[in-house]
Design a protein around this motif. Sequence first.
Motif: not given
Length: 321
Positions: A86-90, A286-287, A297-303
């Motif tokens: 789960v990602t959010n936008t901090p 955008q986040l 793309d199989g890359r790590p989540p940003l947040t």
Amino acid sequence: MPRPMPPKVVEALETGVNLVKLWEAADPEAELSRVAGDVGALAVGGHVRVDGPYMERFPRLQLVSSFGVGYDAIDAAWAGGRGLVVTNTPGVLDDEVADTAMGLVLATVRQFPAAERHLRAGRWIDGAFPLSHTLRGRTLGILGLGRIGKAVAHRAEAFGLAIAYHGRRPQEGVGYRYCSSAVALAEACDILVVITPGGADTRHLVDAAVLKALGPSGILINVARGSVVDEAALIAALQSKTILGAGLDVFSEEPEVPQALLDLDHVVLLPHVGSASHHTRDAMGQLVVDNILSWRDGRPPLTPVAETPWRGSYGAPSGSR
């Protein structure tokens, strides 16, 4: 995407992934059943409840990308237990919400909205608006000294306010006074700013006891979640003058606001606009998009949120939409 999100989010995802706009379907439930087996990511706003049974409908689900810093509408613990992310936008909304908090502080203490109503009603001709209260000599308490709480503290210091805070534990490297409970913080301050996460753990954290401790010269500011404050207790405290006033950007049953609050002149009310600027909402959107494209793309989540830390891969099977 179960419900509409900002147009820039929709447009960006339409060019980057196979986006299912569920709300456009003639029969959303039938469309959900048709695509659920292929869906690997959800893009959601805070108005969508994403609990365990809902996520279970998507056997290939790997990611829930949420628009907003708060994610109490998502059962992140359930997701984390199954390897979902789960990602959010901090970060991108910290300054905007902190600005809103300080705007509410000033508007409530100095009674600026009431003064404007006095002028617009033509009453200035009949007499000056009554003298207001002041920020001078006050202490501002922050309930939840996270990123936004620290941004509030930074602004409050510039206004000459002393700072105190309460959280789960004292923070290293923080020079502000730490209080061991919400009641102790209310006793130590004149202005209590609520900026703690929502959810079951903080429901009604600000109750009648906290409001009584804040006292007859105290101001409550809530830019967190409506659930953190016992709204009935707050109305009673305002009506009885147990506290001096309140500035609220959030409510228990949004967009419904109790008539009892609307009827009070010593309360400043905003329609949950803490992060509602073009600049900040674009950055939040955008986040959301960037987290989904990283998943694609199989890359790590940003947040990723705390309950769903990145463990080197997404938990569900590959081959999702």
